[in-house]
Design a protein around this motif. Structure first.
Motif, PDB file in Angstrom:
ATOM      1  N   LEU A  91       0.231   4.622 -13.531  1.00 55.22           N
ATOM      2  CA  LEU A  91       0.700   3.457 -12.785  1.00 55.22           C
ATOM      3  C   LEU A  91      -0.366   2.883 -11.858  1.00 55.22           C
ATOM      4  CD1 LEU A  91       4.272   4.694 -11.866  1.00 55.22           C
ATOM      5  CD2 LEU A  91       3.604   3.139 -13.687  1.00 55.22           C
ATOM      6  N   GLU A 130      -3.228   1.788 -12.604  1.00 51.01           N
ATOM      7  CA  GLU A 130      -3.871   0.631 -13.227  1.00 51.01           C
ATOM      8  C   GLU A 130      -3.214  -0.683 -12.812  1.00 51.01           C
ATOM      9  OE1 GLU A 130      -3.616   1.407 -17.363  1.00 51.01           O
ATOM     10  OE2 GLU A 130      -4.936   3.151 -17.252  1.00 51.01           O
ATOM     11  N   TYR A 131      -1.905  -0.637 -12.537  1.00 50.88           N
ATOM     12  CA  TYR A 131      -1.194  -1.853 -12.154  1.00 50.88           C
ATOM     13  C   TYR A 131      -1.457  -2.236 -10.715  1.00 50.88           C
ATOM     14  CZ  TYR A 131       1.244  -1.124 -16.517  1.00 50.88           C
ATOM     15  OH  TYR A 131       1.528  -0.961 -17.852  1.00 50.88           O
ATOM     16  N   LEU A 132      -1.916  -1.295  -9.883  1.00 51.26           N
ATOM     17  CA  LEU A 132      -2.156  -1.587  -8.483  1.00 51.26           C
ATOM     18  C   LEU A 132      -3.601  -1.902  -8.168  1.00 51.26           C
ATOM     19  CD1 LEU A 132       0.091   1.124  -6.837  1.00 51.26           C
ATOM     20  CD2 LEU A 132       0.579  -1.290  -7.112  1.00 51.26           C
TER      21      LEU A 132
END
Length: 89
Positions: A82, A84-86
């Motif tokens: 997760l 990578e999304y931030l």
């Protein structure tokens, strides 16, 4: 607090919870299998070698479940998909 800090805190808490829940099942299964093996040994002491061999194979299989939980939790902790999304970019 940034969203990255929040993600790290939440993923750490979830990892601790996953280890706690993921180890309860194998621990109960090991206890029950040892209890049943001791009961079988009390009934048939002459079958000790067969019972013990089967018990150790079963305990190794049960322990592998706890190791799988540990591996998955470590993967999530150290390579969280997760993140990578931030990350900007």
């Amino acid at each position: 607090m940034s969203s990255m800090d929040l993600l790290v805190i939440v993923s750490t808490a979830v990892a601790l919870l996953a280890i706690a829940i993921g180890v309860i099942g194998p621990a109960i299964a090991m206890g029950r299998s040892i209890t049943q093996a001791l009961d079988a040994l009390a009934r048939q002491p002459e079958a000790e070698k067969s019972i013990m061999r089967t018990l150790f194979i079963g305990l190794a299989m049960i322990e592998s479940l706890a190791i799988y939980v540990l591996v998955v939790v470590l993967i999530v902790l150290f390579r969280n998909p997760l993140i990578e999304y931030l990350l900007p970019g």
